[in-house]
Write an enzyme that holds these catalytic residues in place. Structure first.
Site, PDB file in Angstrom:
ATOM      1  N   CYS A  82       0.895  -1.198   0.173  1.00  0.00           N
ATOM      2  CA  CYS A  82       0.153  -0.164   0.129  1.00  0.00           C
ATOM      3  C   CYS A  82       0.896   1.201  -0.120  1.00  0.00           C
ATOM      4  CB  CYS A  82      -0.973  -0.014   1.353  1.00  0.00           C
ATOM      5  SG  CYS A  82      -1.746   1.618   1.236  1.00  0.00           S
ATOM      6  N   GLY A 118      -0.902   1.833  -7.220  1.00  0.00           N
ATOM      7  CA  GLY A 118      -1.768   2.334  -8.416  1.00  0.00           C
ATOM      8  C   GLY A 118      -1.130   3.424  -8.952  1.00  0.00           C
ATOM      9  N   CYS A 161      -4.393   5.915  -4.820  1.00  0.00           N
ATOM     10  CA  CYS A 161      -3.966   4.418  -4.528  1.00  0.00           C
ATOM     11  C   CYS A 161      -2.265   4.765  -5.043  1.00  0.00           C
ATOM     12  CB  CYS A 161      -4.695   3.325  -5.366  1.00  0.00           C
ATOM     13  SG  CYS A 161      -3.716   1.847  -5.046  1.00  0.00           S
ATOM     14  N   HIS A 168      -1.939  -4.737 -10.398  1.00  0.00           N
ATOM     15  CA  HIS A 168      -2.779  -3.672 -11.035  1.00  0.00           C
ATOM     16  C   HIS A 168      -2.913  -3.917 -12.128  1.00  0.00           C
ATOM     17  CE1 HIS A 168      -2.103  -1.152  -7.341  1.00  0.00           C
ATOM     18  NE2 HIS A 168      -0.818  -1.860  -7.351  1.00  0.00           N
ATOM     19  N   GLU A 220     -10.315   0.259  -6.308  1.00  0.00           N
ATOM     20  CA  GLU A 220      -9.430  -0.694  -5.329  1.00  0.00           C
ATOM     21  C   GLU A 220      -9.800  -1.923  -4.851  1.00  0.00           C
ATOM     22  OE1 GLU A 220      -6.776   0.556  -1.976  1.00  0.00           O
ATOM     23  OE2 GLU A 220      -6.723   2.340  -2.616  1.00  0.00           O
TER      24      GLU A 220
HETATM   25  N1  LIG Z   1      -6.296  -2.393  -2.453  1.00  0.00           N
HETATM   26  C1  LIG Z   1      -4.988  -2.513  -2.355  1.00  0.00           C
HETATM   27  C2  LIG Z   1      -4.109  -2.415  -1.115  1.00  0.00           C
HETATM   28  C3  LIG Z   1      -4.223  -0.990  -0.856  1.00  0.00           C
HETATM   29  C4  LIG Z   1      -3.412  -0.139  -1.825  1.00  0.00           C
HETATM   30  C5  LIG Z   1      -3.406   1.337  -1.356  1.00  0.00           C
HETATM   31  N2  LIG Z   1      -4.363   2.236  -1.141  1.00  0.00           N
HETATM   32  C6  LIG Z   1      -2.132   2.009  -1.915  1.00  0.00           C
HETATM   33  O1  LIG Z   1      -2.056   3.434  -1.671  1.00  0.00           O
HETATM   34  O2  LIG Z   1      -1.203   1.668  -2.508  1.00  0.00           O
HETATM   35  C7  LIG Z   1      -4.830  -4.283  -2.631  1.00  0.00           C
HETATM   36  O3  LIG Z   1      -5.601  -5.029  -2.287  1.00  0.00           O
HETATM   37  O4  LIG Z   1      -3.761  -4.656  -3.121  1.00  0.00           O
END
Ligand SMILES: N[C@@H](CCC[C@H](N)C(=O)O)C(=O)O
Length: 282
Positions: A73, A226, A223, A165, A214
């Protein structure tokens, strides 16, 4: 349970300090769901544990608001770095953070005694199908691969930043089908562990607009991993250059990201504390 609510560009998590608190492993997914609930809990995109580490100075564990645990994250890493430095768990301004996706290096930027911004060396992106994971030839990369879902014909580029991603370039970010296609692609059968879905508009050679659905949390303001994946995908699709610093405009603010010529991805952005409190567990 004492907590700190923090955010990176509006991507908020409930941070629990496992240097001080003890939590039962089997209760963590349900606890994440409860604290993230905006009506009956505190309200956030999930829960992050700041833990002692044997491999680094501090360890991050991240849970989405559906209780699933993720391996990385980006916004969380910047907040964990701020938290660890301000609590005195690390003394140097550059230190290592362990994640389930590997080790990263964080450098905190101070204003007085407080951390205002953090640069994280996120390491090298992984591009093979097996790294997401994704069905198909495990060693093959997925760059601008056509995919049709719900009447939309899109081109997909797949990038792992420790977590998976799928990046789609669109002409106009305002018209990106985040709410409709996001949940469909997130759980598509080609991604056995599901995927984070990013829509990206290349504005010019140094700027991207970005929206995300997400995995495990739905639409969020930002993200970090991301945004890193978006820059890597933009390089792979000849929209920006490797080595250039790219400004990624997210709903909650901007990140500066460089996929360096050495192969590492550097991410710089804000980390902010919202409040501290005590959560009364049922
Ligand atoms: N939803 C993601 C984990 C969280 C990612 C985050 N918000 C970021 O800032 O990178 C997953 O399930 O991989």
């Amino acid at each position: 349970m004492k907590f700190t609510k923090m955010h990176g560009l509006g991507n908020s998590y409930i941070y629990v300090d496992l240097f001080q608190e003890q939590l039962k492993e089997e209760e963590l997914p349900q606890l994440a769901v409860e604290v993230a609930d905006k009506n009956k809990g505190i309200g956030s995109d999930g829960m992050i544990l700041v833990c002692p580490s044997e491999a680094a100075h501090v360890k991050m564990r991240v849970f989405n608001n559906d209780g699933s645990e993720a391996k990385n994250c980006g916004n969380g890493l910047r907040c964990v770095a701020k938290f660890a430095y301000e609590q005195g768990y690390v003394r140097d301004t550059t230190f290592q953070i362990e994640t389930l996706g590997g080790l990263v290096e964080a450098t905190v930027h101070l204003k007085g005694e407080l951390v205002e911004e953090v640069t994280v060396n996120m390491g090298q992106p992984r591009l093979a199908r097996k790294d997401l994971p994704m069905v198909g030839d495990p060693e093959e990369q997925v760059i601008a691969e056509p995919i049709e879902r719900n009447g939309h014909l899109l081109e997909m580029t797949a990038v792992s930043m420790g977590n998976p991603h799928a990046v789609f370039f669109v002409d106009q970010i305002a018209a990106a089908p985040v709410e409709t296609l996001g949940p469909v692609l997130e759980k598509d059968e080609i991604f056995p562990e599901w995927v984070n879905v990013e829509f990206v508009e290349a504005v010019n050679a140094t700027e991207l607009h970005f929206r995300v659905w997400e995995r495990g949390s739905g639409i969020t303001q930002a993200c970090g991993t991301g945004a890193c994946a978006a820059v890597v995908a933009a390089v792979l699709n000849d929209k920006v250059k490797k080595g250039d610093e790219i400004t990624v405009h997210l709903l909650g603010g901007d990140l500066k990201i460089t996929w360096t010529t050495d192969g590492d991805v550097l991410m710089t952005g804000a980390a902010e504390t919202i409040c501290t409190g005590e959560y009364i567990r049922k």
